[in-house]
Design an enzyme around this catalytic site. Structure first.
Site, PDB file in Angstrom:
ATOM      1  N   GLN A  84      54.866  41.093  52.601  1.00 58.16           N
ATOM      2  CA  GLN A  84      55.170  40.429  53.871  1.00 58.16           C
ATOM      3  C   GLN A  84      56.644  40.021  53.887  1.00 58.16           C
ATOM      4  OE1 GLN A  84      51.888  37.447  55.020  1.00 58.16           O
ATOM      5  NE2 GLN A  84      51.675  37.672  52.813  1.00 58.16           N
ATOM      6  N   VAL A  86      60.716  40.023  53.749  1.00 56.97           N
ATOM      7  CA  VAL A  86      61.781  40.833  54.377  1.00 56.97           C
ATOM      8  C   VAL A  86      63.049  40.792  53.523  1.00 56.97           C
ATOM      9  CG1 VAL A  86      60.844  40.435  56.691  1.00 56.97           C
ATOM     10  CG2 VAL A  86      62.582  38.867  55.795  1.00 56.97           C
ATOM     11  N   ASP A  87      62.941  40.161  52.312  1.00 56.53           N
ATOM     12  CA  ASP A  87      64.162  39.922  51.514  1.00 56.53           C
ATOM     13  C   ASP A  87      64.659  41.163  50.768  1.00 56.53           C
ATOM     14  OD1 ASP A  87      62.106  37.970  49.203  1.00 56.53           O
ATOM     15  OD2 ASP A  87      62.467  40.135  49.222  1.00 56.53           O
ATOM     16  N   HIS A 102      56.490  43.450  57.362  1.00 54.01           N
ATOM     17  CA  HIS A 102      57.235  42.662  58.363  1.00 54.01           C
ATOM     18  C   HIS A 102      58.691  43.080  58.472  1.00 54.01           C
ATOM     19  CE1 HIS A 102      54.069  39.289  57.636  1.00 54.01           C
ATOM     20  NE2 HIS A 102      53.615  40.223  58.440  1.00 54.01           N
ATOM     21  N   CYS A 110      68.827  48.782  67.383  1.00 48.27           N
ATOM     22  CA  CYS A 110      69.413  48.547  68.701  1.00 48.27           C
ATOM     23  C   CYS A 110      68.347  48.004  69.647  1.00 48.27           C
ATOM     24  CB  CYS A 110      69.966  49.880  69.251  1.00 48.27           C
ATOM     25  SG  CYS A 110      70.482  49.771  70.974  1.00 48.27           S
ATOM     26  N   CYS A 131      75.117  47.171  68.798  1.00 47.71           N
ATOM     27  CA  CYS A 131      74.797  48.546  68.393  1.00 47.71           C
ATOM     28  C   CYS A 131      76.090  49.363  68.379  1.00 47.71           C
ATOM     29  CB  CYS A 131      73.802  49.136  69.400  1.00 47.71           C
ATOM     30  SG  CYS A 131      73.604  50.906  69.227  1.00 47.71           S
ATOM     31  N   CYS A 134      75.780  52.205  71.438  1.00 51.07           N
ATOM     32  CA  CYS A 134      75.786  51.945  72.891  1.00 51.07           C
ATOM     33  C   CYS A 134      76.338  50.553  73.221  1.00 51.07           C
ATOM     34  CB  CYS A 134      74.366  52.085  73.459  1.00 51.07           C
ATOM     35  SG  CYS A 134      73.305  50.708  73.013  1.00 51.07           S
ATOM     36  N   ASN A 197      48.955  31.984  42.562  1.00 50.82           N
ATOM     37  CA  ASN A 197      49.613  31.022  43.437  1.00 50.82           C
ATOM     38  C   ASN A 197      49.471  29.636  42.791  1.00 50.82           C
ATOM     39  OD1 ASN A 197      50.365  29.266  45.564  1.00 50.82           O
ATOM     40  ND2 ASN A 197      49.719  30.775  47.074  1.00 50.82           N
TER      41      ASN A 197
HETATM   42  C1  BV8 Z   1      50.568  40.285  65.515  1.00 47.49           C
HETATM   43  C2  BV8 Z   1      59.289  38.430  59.587  1.00 47.49           C
HETATM   44  C3  BV8 Z   1      49.476  41.456  67.234  1.00 47.49           C
HETATM   45  C4  BV8 Z   1      60.268  37.655  60.362  1.00 47.49           C
HETATM   46  C5  BV8 Z   1      57.159  37.247  59.663  1.00 47.49           C
HETATM   47  C6  BV8 Z   1      47.937  32.010  67.422  1.00 47.49           C
HETATM   48  C7  BV8 Z   1      48.979  31.982  68.327  1.00 47.49           C
HETATM   49  C8  BV8 Z   1      49.976  32.977  68.353  1.00 47.49           C
HETATM   50  C9  BV8 Z   1      49.923  34.032  67.452  1.00 47.49           C
HETATM   51  C10 BV8 Z   1      48.883  34.020  66.559  1.00 47.49           C
HETATM   52  C11 BV8 Z   1      47.897  33.053  66.533  1.00 47.49           C
HETATM   53  N1  BV8 Z   1      47.022  33.375  65.523  1.00 47.49           N
HETATM   54  C12 BV8 Z   1      47.430  34.489  64.930  1.00 47.49           C
HETATM   55  C13 BV8 Z   1      48.548  34.897  65.557  1.00 47.49           C
HETATM   56  C14 BV8 Z   1      49.286  36.050  65.238  1.00 47.49           C
HETATM   57  C15 BV8 Z   1      50.516  35.678  64.401  1.00 47.49           C
HETATM   58  C16 BV8 Z   1      50.182  34.713  63.291  1.00 47.49           C
HETATM   59  O1  BV8 Z   1      49.568  35.115  62.309  1.00 47.49           O
HETATM   60  N2  BV8 Z   1      50.603  33.439  63.420  1.00 47.49           N
HETATM   61  C17 BV8 Z   1      50.306  32.477  62.360  1.00 47.49           C
HETATM   62  C18 BV8 Z   1      51.484  31.532  62.171  1.00 47.49           C
HETATM   63  C19 BV8 Z   1      49.029  31.747  62.743  1.00 47.49           C
HETATM   64  N3  BV8 Z   1      50.872  36.943  63.853  1.00 47.49           N
HETATM   65  C20 BV8 Z   1      51.714  37.721  64.546  1.00 47.49           C
HETATM   66  O2  BV8 Z   1      52.257  37.415  65.579  1.00 47.49           O
HETATM   67  C21 BV8 Z   1      51.921  39.106  63.926  1.00 47.49           C
HETATM   68  N4  BV8 Z   1      51.759  40.088  64.938  1.00 47.49           N
HETATM   69  O3  BV8 Z   1      49.591  39.612  65.296  1.00 47.49           O
HETATM   70  O4  BV8 Z   1      50.588  41.348  66.395  1.00 47.49           O
HETATM   71  C22 BV8 Z   1      49.919  40.734  68.466  1.00 47.49           C
HETATM   72  C23 BV8 Z   1      50.732  41.417  69.328  1.00 47.49           C
HETATM   73  C24 BV8 Z   1      51.110  40.785  70.509  1.00 47.49           C
HETATM   74  C25 BV8 Z   1      50.684  39.473  70.805  1.00 47.49           C
HETATM   75  C26 BV8 Z   1      49.880  38.772  69.866  1.00 47.49           C
HETATM   76  C27 BV8 Z   1      49.498  39.403  68.691  1.00 47.49           C
HETATM   77  C28 BV8 Z   1      53.319  39.210  63.364  1.00 47.49           C
HETATM   78  C29 BV8 Z   1      53.430  38.350  62.144  1.00 47.49           C
HETATM   79  C30 BV8 Z   1      54.755  38.652  61.442  1.00 47.49           C
HETATM   80  C31 BV8 Z   1      55.677  37.486  61.586  1.00 47.49           C
HETATM   81  N5  BV8 Z   1      56.899  37.752  60.820  1.00 47.49           N
HETATM   82  N6  BV8 Z   1      58.285  37.536  59.003  1.00 47.49           N
HETATM   83  C32 BV8 Z   1      61.182  36.875  59.461  1.00 47.49           C
HETATM   84  O5  BV8 Z   1      60.899  36.737  58.252  1.00 47.49           O
HETATM   85  O6  BV8 Z   1      62.209  36.409  59.976  1.00 47.49           O
HETATM   86  S1  BV8 Z   1      55.991  36.286  58.933  1.00 47.49           S
HETATM   87  C33 BV8 Z   1      56.634  35.324  57.681  1.00 47.49           C
HETATM   88  O7  BV8 Z   1      55.486  34.624  57.163  1.00 47.49           O
HETATM   89  C34 BV8 Z   1      57.196  36.080  56.482  1.00 47.49           C
HETATM   90  O8  BV8 Z   1      57.082  37.472  56.559  1.00 47.49           O
HETATM   91  C35 BV8 Z   1      56.316  35.550  55.351  1.00 47.49           C
HETATM   92  O9  BV8 Z   1      56.190  36.410  54.299  1.00 47.49           O
HETATM   93  C36 BV8 Z   1      55.055  35.431  56.093  1.00 47.49           C
HETATM   94  C37 BV8 Z   1      53.860  34.836  55.480  1.00 47.49           C
HETATM   95  O10 BV8 Z   1      54.206  33.635  54.858  1.00 47.49           O
HETATM   96  P1  BV8 Z   1      54.061  33.615  53.254  1.00 47.49           P
HETATM   97  O11 BV8 Z   1      54.690  34.841  52.711  1.00 47.49           O
HETATM   98  O12 BV8 Z   1      52.648  33.386  52.903  1.00 47.49           O
HETATM   99  O13 BV8 Z   1      54.981  32.412  52.883  1.00 47.49           O
HETATM  100  P2  BV8 Z   1      54.594  30.874  52.903  1.00 47.49           P
HETATM  101  O14 BV8 Z   1      55.855  30.097  52.786  1.00 47.49           O
HETATM  102  O15 BV8 Z   1      53.656  30.616  54.044  1.00 47.49           O
HETATM  103  O16 BV8 Z   1      53.726  30.679  51.571  1.00 47.49           O
HETATM  104  C38 BV8 Z   1      54.341  30.844  50.323  1.00 47.49           C
HETATM  105  C39 BV8 Z   1      53.218  30.751  49.305  1.00 47.49           C
HETATM  106  O17 BV8 Z   1      53.785  30.979  48.013  1.00 47.49           O
HETATM  107  C40 BV8 Z   1      52.544  29.393  49.259  1.00 47.49           C
HETATM  108  O18 BV8 Z   1      51.144  29.571  49.218  1.00 47.49           O
HETATM  109  C41 BV8 Z   1      53.036  28.785  47.943  1.00 47.49           C
HETATM  110  O19 BV8 Z   1      52.042  27.992  47.332  1.00 47.49           O
HETATM  111  C42 BV8 Z   1      53.284  30.011  47.121  1.00 47.49           C
HETATM  112  N7  BV8 Z   1      54.296  29.868  46.068  1.00 47.49           N
HETATM  113  C43 BV8 Z   1      55.351  29.018  46.031  1.00 47.49           C
HETATM  114  N8  BV8 Z   1      56.049  29.230  44.872  1.00 47.49           N
HETATM  115  C44 BV8 Z   1      55.411  30.233  44.207  1.00 47.49           C
HETATM  116  C45 BV8 Z   1      54.300  30.634  44.965  1.00 47.49           C
HETATM  117  N9  BV8 Z   1      53.465  31.611  44.564  1.00 47.49           N
HETATM  118  C46 BV8 Z   1      53.733  32.204  43.388  1.00 47.49           C
HETATM  119  N10 BV8 Z   1      54.784  31.878  42.596  1.00 47.49           N
HETATM  120  C47 BV8 Z   1      55.637  30.894  42.982  1.00 47.49           C
HETATM  121  N11 BV8 Z   1      56.679  30.568  42.190  1.00 47.49           N
HETATM  122 ZN    ZN Z   2      72.281  51.256  71.058  1.00 51.57          ZN
END
Ligand code: BV8
Ligand code: ZN
Length: 240
Positions: A84, A86-87, A102, A110, A131, A134, A197
């Protein structure tokens, strides 16, 4: 073998997680800025956020968890790493069979669709960038909330979750959909699912094994134990 990683796998490389206390920028949450609406409303602000994150991530190096996943990939016939994140750290570490659900913060595309996915790692980005073909606004080649995931990536991820025997779920809060459904698909198809985790998530109750430790410690040890067990099994098999 399938692996699903989230921001936690990069935590020990110094990359802030999304929902940890270090994940905020000027008091905005990721969900406020990583959206098409925020970009339409204020592309400059959204690009400042991405530029800030690129500045943070740029010096970060893959950690022992990333390297262990590269070694695992070389040892399994059938190995898919679904991230998930993007790094770009898995790619930097050498992972090849990688599904970037993601997108990737180092790639741009673009907004008029004339050019997609060019890599730009410069730290002197014009804000907002345009871009080169364009002149329209460029955007980060990542999936924002409310945007669909790339169809091919989604297909590959669900196929891997559907046929793997073992799935490791590393460093994700399992909140964001559809990625968070992948471990459930694997469980339903009878796979052995391991969560790595340091904190509990909503998956912790349903997986087969929980390793409550940071990924850079847990993954190398889990892999060594797997190899030792395999050698023991092979030894047993040899002895007949
Ligand atoms: C979609 C890119 C269909 C951008 C990211 C209600 C309302 C509105 C929308 C929704 C809803 N319910 C569901 C949705 C859909 C929504 C969603 O899931 N929302 C969530 C917040 C509820 N999903 C979407 O919109 C997706 N698209 O569904 O399309 C659609 C189409 C049209 C209309 C509607 C739906 C798109 C989701 C993609 C979003 N983009 N990133 C950017 O990065 O700038 S998501 C972002 O969160 C990152 O990619 C990240 O990876 C991802 C998930 O988070 P985690 O990776 O889990 O990170 P987090 O910080 O949360 O947790 C870290 C964990 O690591 C913790 O558990 C911690 O304990 C642990 N940890 C800490 N240290 C360590 C460790 N583990 C191991 N070792 C360690 N040392
Ligand atoms: Zn362009």
């Amino acid at each position: 073998m399938a692996v699903l990683t989230g921001a936690g796998v990069s935590a020990e490389s110094g990359v802030p997680t999304f929902r940890g206390e270090d994940g905020l920028w000027r008091n905005y949450r990721a969900e406020d800025l990583a959206t098409p609406y925020a970009f339409r409303r204020d592309p400059e602000l959204v690009w400042e956020w991405y530029n800030w994150r690129r500045g943070l991530i740029g010096p970060c190096k893959p950690n022992a968890a990333h390297h262990t996943l590269v070694e695992m990939e070389s040892r399994f016939e059938d190995f898919t790493l679904i991230t998930q994140n993007v790094d770009g750290l898995h790619r930097l570490a050498g992972s090849r069979n990688l599904v970037e659900l993601h997108g990737n913060i180092w790639r741009m595309r673009c907004t008029q669709g004339c050019r997609s996915g060019w890599e730009d790692r410069s730290d002197t980005l014009e804000i907002p960038p345009h871009c080169p073909d364009c002149g329209a606004l460029a955007r980060p080649d990542v999936v924002w909330f409310g945007e669909s995931l790339p169809a091919r990536a989604l297909e590959e991820a669900f196929a891997a979750a559907g046929h793997c025997q073992v799935m490791l779920v590393v460093g994700t809060s399992a909140v964001v959909q559809p990625a968070a459904s992948l471990p459930l698909v694997a469980l339903q198809r009878g796979a052995y699912v391991v969560e790595v985790n340091p904190h509990p998530t909503q998956l912790s109750e349903v997986v087969d094994e929980v390793v409550r430790e940071p990924a850079a410690v847990a993954l190398p040890r889990w892999w060594q134990d797997w190899l030792a067990e395999g050698n023991r099994q092979a030894g047993l098999a040899k002895r007949g």
